[in-house]
Design a protein around this motif. Structure first.
Motif, PDB file in Angstrom:
ATOM      1  N   SER A  54       4.461   5.641  -5.297  1.00 51.58           N
ATOM      2  CA  SER A  54       4.139   5.731  -6.894  1.00 51.58           C
ATOM      3  C   SER A  54       3.635   6.313  -7.872  1.00 51.58           C
ATOM      4  CB  SER A  54       3.944   4.628  -7.302  1.00 51.58           C
ATOM      5  OG  SER A  54       4.114   4.038  -8.939  1.00 51.58           O
ATOM      6  N   LEU A  55       2.359   6.431  -7.074  1.00 53.91           N
ATOM      7  CA  LEU A  55       1.445   7.546  -7.969  1.00 53.91           C
ATOM      8  C   LEU A  55       1.314   9.282  -6.826  1.00 53.91           C
ATOM      9  CD1 LEU A  55      -1.486   7.608  -8.586  1.00 53.91           C
ATOM     10  CD2 LEU A  55      -2.795   7.835  -6.844  1.00 53.91           C
ATOM     11  N   ALA A  56       1.822   9.545  -6.042  1.00 54.02           N
ATOM     12  CA  ALA A  56       2.433  10.554  -5.157  1.00 54.02           C
ATOM     13  C   ALA A  56       3.569  11.216  -6.226  1.00 54.02           C
ATOM     14  CB  ALA A  56       2.911  10.670  -3.790  1.00 54.02           C
ATOM     15  N   VAL A  79      -5.004   3.367  -0.714  1.00 52.09           N
ATOM     16  CA  VAL A  79      -3.756   4.200  -1.307  1.00 52.09           C
ATOM     17  C   VAL A  79      -3.451   5.419  -1.705  1.00 52.09           C
ATOM     18  CG1 VAL A  79      -2.727   4.062  -3.406  1.00 52.09           C
ATOM     19  CG2 VAL A  79      -2.996   1.611  -2.571  1.00 52.09           C
ATOM     20  N   MET A  80      -4.812   5.985  -2.137  1.00 49.03           N
ATOM     21  CA  MET A  80      -5.260   7.324  -2.795  1.00 49.03           C
ATOM     22  C   MET A  80      -5.211   8.717  -1.152  1.00 49.03           C
ATOM     23  SD  MET A  80      -8.644   7.423  -5.143  1.00 49.03           S
ATOM     24  CE  MET A  80      -9.785   6.686  -4.572  1.00 49.03           C
ATOM     25  N   GLU A 131       0.660  -1.237  -0.132  1.00 53.22           N
ATOM     26  CA  GLU A 131       0.011   0.182   0.149  1.00 53.22           C
ATOM     27  C   GLU A 131       1.231   1.655   0.423  1.00 53.22           C
ATOM     28  OE1 GLU A 131      -1.870   2.211   3.887  1.00 53.22           O
ATOM     29  OE2 GLU A 131      -3.325   0.445   2.936  1.00 53.22           O
ATOM     30  N   ARG A 132       1.554   1.137   0.653  1.00 54.37           N
ATOM     31  CA  ARG A 132       2.597   2.396   0.663  1.00 54.37           C
ATOM     32  C   ARG A 132       3.495   2.283  -0.339  1.00 54.37           C
ATOM     33  NH1 ARG A 132       6.567   2.350   6.105  1.00 54.37           N
ATOM     34  NH2 ARG A 132       5.743   0.484   6.570  1.00 54.37           N
ATOM     35  N   ALA A 133       4.100   1.509  -0.843  1.00 56.66           N
ATOM     36  CA  ALA A 133       4.691   1.760  -2.006  1.00 56.66           C
ATOM     37  C   ALA A 133       3.723   2.126  -3.680  1.00 56.66           C
ATOM     38  CB  ALA A 133       5.002   0.600  -2.324  1.00 56.66           C
ATOM     39  N   ALA A 134       2.512   1.562  -3.460  1.00 57.53           N
ATOM     40  CA  ALA A 134       1.578   2.195  -4.963  1.00 57.53           C
ATOM     41  C   ALA A 134       1.523   3.681  -4.648  1.00 57.53           C
ATOM     42  CB  ALA A 134       0.796   1.616  -4.535  1.00 57.53           C
TER      43      ALA A 134
END
Length: 149
Positions: free
Chosen positions: A32-34, A114-115, A26-29
Motif C-alpha cells: 500500500s505504501l509503495a 514495513v519501510m 506487513e506485506r500488505a502495508a
C-alpha cells in the motif's frame, strides 16, 4: 487423551498461522505504501511534464488547487499512511524534489520492517541509499526522491 491430542494439534496450527498473519499484514502495508508513492510520483511527473517545473513546496500544508487538479483522482494527502505520519511535498529548487512522510517519530520494529519491504518494492532494499531513504530529522521522515525527467 484425544482431547489433549486435539489441543496439541490446534496449538501447533496456531503457532504456524499467527506469524504468517503478521507477515501478510506487513506485506500488505508495504504494498500500500509503495503504491501510494508510485501514484504521487506519476502525478508529480505529469505536472512537471505539462508545466516544465515542479509545483512549489507546500511547507506542510498543501494547497487544494493542485490536489483537486487533473493529476490526482483523490486527495492522497488526506489519506492515512500505513506507517503513521503525514504526507508532504518538498521542492528544494532546481531538479530536486521529494514526497515524504514526516512526523513518524522513532519507528517501531514493525514500522521499520514495513519501510524496508516498501524499499525492496520501489528501490534497493536499503533505507540508507537510493531513492527511498529514512531521515531521522523532522520527527522521523521517509523520503522518496526523484529528479526531473
Amino acid at each position: 487423551m484425544e482431547l489433549i491430542a486435539v489441543i496439541v494439534v490446534l496449538a501447533i496450527l496456531g503457532g504456524v498461522a499467527i506469524p504468517k498473519y503478521f507477515d501478510y499484514r506487513e506485506r500488505a502495508a508495504a504494498s500500500s505504501l509503495a503504491g501510494s508513492f508510485k501514484v504521487l510520483r506519476y502525478g508529480y511527473l505529469a505536472y512537471y511534464r505539462d508545466n516544465n517545473a515542479w509545483p512549489p513546496d507546500n511547507d506542510g500544508s498543501y494547497g487544494n488547487a493542485f490536489l483537486a487538479s487533473k493529476y490526482f483522482e483523490f486527495n492522497i494527502y488526506e489519506k492515512q499512511t500505513p506507517i503513521g505520519g503525514l504526507w508532504n511535498w518538498n521542492y528544494m529548487g532546481g531538479t530536486n524534489a521529494d514526497v515524504c512522510i514526516y512526523n513518524i517519530g522513532s519507528p517501531s520494529a514493525a514500522t521499520t520492517a514495513v519501510m524496508t519491504r516498501c524499499d525492496e518494492i520501489v528501490d534497493d532494499g536499503n533505507l540508507q541509499t537510493g531513492i527511498l531513504r529514512w531521515d531521522s530529522q523532522w520527527g522521523g521522515t521517509l523520503r522518496y526522491y526523484f529528479d526531473a525527467p
